[in-house]
Design a protein around this motif. Structure first.
Motif, PDB file in Angstrom:
ATOM      1  N   ALA A 124       0.840  -1.200   0.000  1.00  0.00           N
ATOM      2  CA  ALA A 124       0.000   0.000   0.000  1.00  0.00           C
ATOM      3  C   ALA A 124       0.877   1.252   0.000  1.00  0.00           C
ATOM      4  O   ALA A 124       0.612   2.202  -0.751  1.00  0.00           O
ATOM      5  CB  ALA A 124      -0.932  -0.003   1.210  1.00  0.00           C
ATOM      6  N   ALA A 125       1.937   1.259   0.798  1.00  0.00           N
ATOM      7  CA  ALA A 125       2.847   2.409   0.835  1.00  0.00           C
ATOM      8  C   ALA A 125       3.528   2.611  -0.509  1.00  0.00           C
ATOM      9  O   ALA A 125       3.653   3.737  -0.994  1.00  0.00           O
ATOM     10  CB  ALA A 125       3.882   2.219   1.941  1.00  0.00           C
ATOM     11  N   ARG A 126       3.945   1.521  -1.130  1.00  0.00           N
ATOM     12  CA  ARG A 126       4.625   1.606  -2.428  1.00  0.00           C
ATOM     13  C   ARG A 126       3.679   2.132  -3.512  1.00  0.00           C
ATOM     14  O   ARG A 126       4.059   2.952  -4.342  1.00  0.00           O
ATOM     15  CB  ARG A 126       5.177   0.223  -2.799  1.00  0.00           C
ATOM     16  CG  ARG A 126       6.266   0.270  -3.828  1.00  0.00           C
ATOM     17  CD  ARG A 126       7.039  -1.035  -3.985  1.00  0.00           C
ATOM     18  NE  ARG A 126       6.259  -2.260  -3.889  1.00  0.00           N
ATOM     19  CZ  ARG A 126       6.384  -3.153  -2.904  1.00  0.00           C
ATOM     20  NH1 ARG A 126       7.227  -2.960  -1.920  1.00  0.00           N
ATOM     21  NH2 ARG A 126       5.652  -4.249  -2.907  1.00  0.00           N
ATOM     22  N   VAL A 127       2.435   1.666  -3.494  1.00  0.00           N
ATOM     23  CA  VAL A 127       1.445   2.138  -4.473  1.00  0.00           C
ATOM     24  C   VAL A 127       1.220   3.640  -4.305  1.00  0.00           C
ATOM     25  O   VAL A 127       1.194   4.386  -5.280  1.00  0.00           O
ATOM     26  CB  VAL A 127       0.115   1.355  -4.348  1.00  0.00           C
ATOM     27  CG1 VAL A 127      -1.006   2.034  -5.113  1.00  0.00           C
ATOM     28  CG2 VAL A 127       0.300  -0.077  -4.838  1.00  0.00           C
ATOM     29  N   LEU A 128       1.069   4.092  -3.060  1.00  0.00           N
ATOM     30  CA  LEU A 128       0.856   5.521  -2.827  1.00  0.00           C
ATOM     31  C   LEU A 128       2.079   6.339  -3.220  1.00  0.00           C
ATOM     32  O   LEU A 128       1.938   7.434  -3.768  1.00  0.00           O
ATOM     33  CB  LEU A 128       0.501   5.782  -1.369  1.00  0.00           C
ATOM     34  CG  LEU A 128      -0.902   5.350  -0.976  1.00  0.00           C
ATOM     35  CD1 LEU A 128      -1.138   5.593   0.498  1.00  0.00           C
ATOM     36  CD2 LEU A 128      -1.943   6.071  -1.789  1.00  0.00           C
ATOM     37  N   ALA A 129       3.265   5.832  -2.960  1.00  0.00           N
ATOM     38  CA  ALA A 129       4.491   6.561  -3.313  1.00  0.00           C
ATOM     39  C   ALA A 129       4.610   6.759  -4.821  1.00  0.00           C
ATOM     40  O   ALA A 129       5.130   7.773  -5.280  1.00  0.00           O
ATOM     41  CB  ALA A 129       5.714   5.818  -2.784  1.00  0.00           C
ATOM     42  N   GLY A 130       4.093   5.802  -5.590  1.00  0.00           N
ATOM     43  CA  GLY A 130       4.192   5.896  -7.041  1.00  0.00           C
ATOM     44  C   GLY A 130       2.986   6.522  -7.714  1.00  0.00           C
ATOM     45  O   GLY A 130       2.959   6.667  -8.937  1.00  0.00           O
ATOM     46  N   ASN A 131       2.003   6.917  -6.943  1.00  0.00           N
ATOM     47  CA  ASN A 131       0.777   7.471  -7.515  1.00  0.00           C
ATOM     48  C   ASN A 131       0.962   8.922  -7.942  1.00  0.00           C
ATOM     49  O   ASN A 131       1.611   9.703  -7.255  1.00  0.00           O
ATOM     50  CB  ASN A 131      -0.363   7.388  -6.492  1.00  0.00           C
ATOM     51  CG  ASN A 131      -1.636   7.959  -7.046  1.00  0.00           C
ATOM     52  OD1 ASN A 131      -2.209   7.418  -7.969  1.00  0.00           O
ATOM     53  ND2 ASN A 131      -2.050   9.085  -6.509  1.00  0.00           N
ATOM     54  N   GLU A 132       0.366   9.282  -9.060  1.00  0.00           N
ATOM     55  CA  GLU A 132       0.472  10.657  -9.556  1.00  0.00           C
ATOM     56  C   GLU A 132      -0.886  11.323  -9.734  1.00  0.00           C
ATOM     57  O   GLU A 132      -0.964  12.405 -10.301  1.00  0.00           O
ATOM     58  CB  GLU A 132       1.248  10.667 -10.877  1.00  0.00           C
ATOM     59  CG  GLU A 132       2.682  10.213 -10.702  1.00  0.00           C
ATOM     60  CD  GLU A 132       3.470  10.243 -11.991  1.00  0.00           C
ATOM     61  OE1 GLU A 132       2.963  10.738 -13.016  1.00  0.00           O
ATOM     62  OE2 GLU A 132       4.606   9.750 -11.966  1.00  0.00           O
ATOM     63  N   ASP A 133      -1.952  10.694  -9.222  1.00  0.00           N
ATOM     64  CA  ASP A 133      -3.298  11.268  -9.329  1.00  0.00           C
ATOM     65  C   ASP A 133      -3.453  12.363  -8.279  1.00  0.00           C
ATOM     66  O   ASP A 133      -3.492  12.079  -7.090  1.00  0.00           O
ATOM     67  CB  ASP A 133      -4.344  10.179  -9.115  1.00  0.00           C
ATOM     68  CG  ASP A 133      -5.779  10.694  -9.162  1.00  0.00           C
ATOM     69  OD1 ASP A 133      -5.976  11.908  -9.364  1.00  0.00           O
ATOM     70  OD2 ASP A 133      -6.695   9.867  -8.994  1.00  0.00           O
ATOM     71  N   PRO A 134      -3.548  13.627  -8.687  1.00  0.00           N
ATOM     72  CA  PRO A 134      -3.651  14.718  -7.707  1.00  0.00           C
ATOM     73  C   PRO A 134      -4.953  14.697  -6.907  1.00  0.00           C
ATOM     74  O   PRO A 134      -5.027  15.306  -5.840  1.00  0.00           O
ATOM     75  CB  PRO A 134      -3.547  15.981  -8.558  1.00  0.00           C
ATOM     76  CG  PRO A 134      -3.948  15.567  -9.932  1.00  0.00           C
ATOM     77  CD  PRO A 134      -3.582  14.117 -10.062  1.00  0.00           C
ATOM     78  N   ALA A 135      -5.957  13.974  -7.377  1.00  0.00           N
ATOM     79  CA  ALA A 135      -7.245  13.914  -6.674  1.00  0.00           C
ATOM     80  C   ALA A 135      -7.272  12.825  -5.592  1.00  0.00           C
ATOM     81  O   ALA A 135      -8.199  12.782  -4.795  1.00  0.00           O
ATOM     82  CB  ALA A 135      -8.374  13.672  -7.673  1.00  0.00           C
ATOM     83  N   LEU A 136      -6.258  11.957  -5.565  1.00  0.00           N
ATOM     84  CA  LEU A 136      -6.230  10.878  -4.579  1.00  0.00           C
ATOM     85  C   LEU A 136      -5.975  11.465  -3.188  1.00  0.00           C
ATOM     86  O   LEU A 136      -5.023  12.217  -2.995  1.00  0.00           O
ATOM     87  CB  LEU A 136      -5.132   9.866  -4.913  1.00  0.00           C
ATOM     88  CG  LEU A 136      -5.112   8.633  -4.019  1.00  0.00           C
ATOM     89  CD1 LEU A 136      -6.240   7.686  -4.396  1.00  0.00           C
ATOM     90  CD2 LEU A 136      -3.781   7.922  -4.129  1.00  0.00           C
ATOM     91  N   PRO A 137      -6.796  11.126  -2.188  1.00  0.00           N
ATOM     92  CA  PRO A 137      -6.600  11.662  -0.840  1.00  0.00           C
ATOM     93  C   PRO A 137      -5.506  10.906  -0.062  1.00  0.00           C
ATOM     94  O   PRO A 137      -5.725  10.375   1.029  1.00  0.00           O
ATOM     95  CB  PRO A 137      -7.982  11.501  -0.200  1.00  0.00           C
ATOM     96  CG  PRO A 137      -8.552  10.302  -0.871  1.00  0.00           C
ATOM     97  CD  PRO A 137      -8.038  10.355  -2.295  1.00  0.00           C
TER      98      PRO A 137
END
Length: 115
Positions: A45-58
């Motif tokens: 979960a941490a790795r997915v969030l670290a690589g996410n680029e969606d500015p709308a993701l909370p």
């Protein structure tokens, strides 16, 4: 091919679990993984969030298990997460959000702790 689609499915489920955290609430990485149907996969979960680029993701609603912000204190990510949480009414003190302890299971929720 199956491994790639499994990885994509895990990512999709984790992002959906993060999107489901209501404004003004927080969840730990492990809690996000459990809600995504991936118990024990907090690091994923941490790795997915670290690589996410969606500015709308909370993303700012996700913390360490002990309620601490994962970014180094004073970093731009730390300051941004504090700012976003406070804007939603979340109380952040010294980089930590104190959450009330919920029941561990259904029995505790219904019957409460033993006296």
């Amino acid at each position: 091919m199956a491994a790639a689609s499994s990885s994509e499915e895990s990512t999709r489920r984790i992002l959906a679990a993060v999107r489901a955290i209501p404004a003004g609430s927080v969840a730990g990485y492990g809690e996000v993984a459990r809600r995504a149907g991936l118990p024990g996969r907090a690091r994923l979960a941490a790795r997915v969030l670290a690589g996410n680029e969606d500015p709308a993701l909370p993303w700012h609603r996700v913390l360490r298990a002990d309620g601490r912000i994962a970014f180094p204190e004073g970093s731009s990510g730390y300051r941004e997460q504090c700012r976003r949480l406070r804007a939603e009414g979340v109380r952040v003190e010294a980089g930590r959000v104190r959450r009330a302890k919920g029941p561990r299971d259904l029995d505790e929720a219904v019957w409460g702790p033993e006296q």
